[in-house]
Scaffold this motif. Structure first.
Motif, PDB file in Angstrom:
ATOM      1  N   ALA A 172       0.837  -1.205   0.000  1.00 40.71           N
ATOM      2  CA  ALA A 172       0.000   0.000   0.000  1.00 40.71           C
ATOM      3  C   ALA A 172       0.871   1.254   0.000  1.00 40.71           C
ATOM      4  CB  ALA A 172      -0.928  -0.007   1.210  1.00 40.71           C
ATOM      5  N   ILE A 173       1.953   1.225   0.759  1.00 41.85           N
ATOM      6  CA  ILE A 173       2.889   2.360   0.785  1.00 41.85           C
ATOM      7  C   ILE A 173       3.529   2.541  -0.588  1.00 41.85           C
ATOM      8  CG2 ILE A 173       5.069   3.189   1.750  1.00 41.85           C
ATOM      9  CD1 ILE A 173       4.252   1.774   4.374  1.00 41.85           C
ATOM     10  N   ALA A 174       3.919   1.421  -1.210  1.00 44.61           N
ATOM     11  CA  ALA A 174       4.536   1.489  -2.542  1.00 44.61           C
ATOM     12  C   ALA A 174       3.552   2.014  -3.581  1.00 44.61           C
ATOM     13  CB  ALA A 174       5.061   0.112  -2.942  1.00 44.61           C
ATOM     14  N   LEU A 175       2.289   1.600  -3.486  1.00 41.00           N
ATOM     15  CA  LEU A 175       1.269   2.099  -4.403  1.00 41.00           C
ATOM     16  C   LEU A 175       1.092   3.601  -4.261  1.00 41.00           C
ATOM     17  CD1 LEU A 175      -1.500  -0.652  -4.112  1.00 41.00           C
ATOM     18  CD2 LEU A 175      -0.322   0.019  -6.217  1.00 41.00           C
ATOM     19  N   PHE A 176       1.052   4.062  -3.016  1.00 39.41           N
ATOM     20  CA  PHE A 176       0.914   5.496  -2.765  1.00 39.41           C
ATOM     21  C   PHE A 176       2.122   6.247  -3.308  1.00 39.41           C
ATOM     22  CE2 PHE A 176       1.567   9.181   0.121  1.00 39.41           C
ATOM     23  CZ  PHE A 176       0.458   9.915  -0.257  1.00 39.41           C
ATOM     24  N   GLY A 177       3.321   5.678  -3.092  1.00 40.10           N
ATOM     25  CA  GLY A 177       4.543   6.300  -3.595  1.00 40.10           C
ATOM     26  C   GLY A 177       4.559   6.365  -5.107  1.00 40.10           C
ATOM     27  N   ALA A 178       4.084   5.304  -5.759  1.00 35.94           N
ATOM     28  CA  ALA A 178       4.037   5.289  -7.222  1.00 35.94           C
ATOM     29  C   ALA A 178       3.094   6.364  -7.739  1.00 35.94           C
ATOM     30  CB  ALA A 178       3.599   3.908  -7.717  1.00 35.94           C
ATOM     31  N   ARG A 179       1.951   6.547  -7.078  1.00 32.39           N
ATOM     32  CA  ARG A 179       0.998   7.571  -7.489  1.00 32.39           C
ATOM     33  C   ARG A 179       1.605   8.968  -7.332  1.00 32.39           C
ATOM     34  NH1 ARG A 179      -4.555   8.651  -7.747  1.00 32.39           N
ATOM     35  NH2 ARG A 179      -4.654   6.614  -8.737  1.00 32.39           N
TER      36      ARG A 179
END
Length: 243
Positions: A172-179
């Motif tokens: 979830a953190i990585a997804l947020f970072g990618a966004r």
């Protein structure tokens, strides 16, 4: 900060700079290796328009199973994504006691076929015995799920669930970072386009930087077009005049 910039520069010069999607893929691949019982992993997402997409599968067969869930609009990963989005509720058939956001299909040929007959039939034919899916809701992201596939039935234990939850948090953190990285990239691109257009207007109308920007804003308001689109058109027209 100086050291961090130096490291980043070295990564760029050596061609080793990882994209946000690369980081996300590494997290999912590590999860597939680390969660007891898992033979593969991937991410599914459901947008508010209901469209299902699959991302960074750890292997080609996971990619195909995730894609089929998207095509059919059914499956445990789709359900978990919709739960994360807040548009569906957990089924008691697949609920893991004590874990509100976790779906388990212990026997795909039995429980899976009862709940999702079309997709589960294909999963069984592909050799899937069981599955764990973790609902995630990263800020500003579509409803998402981190999914673990196993060849064996009853492959997952409480340890698997706890490990999967930890990786779901990291994902979830990585997804947020990618966004956020994508947003920053688009913003930088937009700024470059606007700066080029201002340069054109400064030269053409003999105005200063602030006046050139005001011209772009006024044109954007008058045409009901985005500022960056107006700027892109100004630059495009200037290029045509020079050819």
């Amino acid at each position: 900060m100086t050291a961090a910039l130096a490291r980043a520069a070295r990564s760029v010069l050596r061609g080793r700079l990882r994209s946000p999607e690369d980081v996300l893929a590494e997290v999912v691949a590590a999860a597939a290796r680390a969660v007891p019982g898992a033979d593969g992993a991937g991410i599914t997402q459901v947008g508010r328009d209901g469209r299902v997409s699959a991302r960074v599968p750890s292997s080609s067969w996971v990619a195909e199973l995730d894609r089929r869930q998207a095509d059919l609009g059914e499956g445990p990963c789709v359900l978990a994504s919709r739960i994360a989005l807040g548009v569906d509720e957990m089924s008691t058939v697949v609920q893991v006691a004590g874990h509100d956001q976790v779906i388990e299909v212990a026997d795909m040929a039995v429980t899976g076929r009862m709940r999702w007959p079309r997709w589960a039939g294909e999963a069984v034919a592909a050799g899937v015995g069981s599955l764990l899916s973790f609902a995630m809701a990263p800020p500003e992201e579509p409803g998402s799920a981190l999914n673990f596939y196993a060849r064996e039935t009853d492959a997952f234990t409480e340890v698997s669930v706890l490990a999967g939850e930890a990786f779901a948090t990291q994902t979830a953190i990585a997804l947020f970072g990618a966004r956020r990285a994508a947003q920053m990239h688009r913003a930088m691109q937009s700024r470059d386009v606007i700066d080029r257009a201002k340069g054109v207007l400064i030269e053409r109308f003999d105005v200063d930087d602030d006046q050139a920007f005001a011209i772009l804003v006024e044109a954007s308001q008058n045409t009901d077009a985005k500022l960056v689109d107006v700027a892109r058109e100004v630059s495009t027209q200037a290029q045509r005049r020079h050819h």
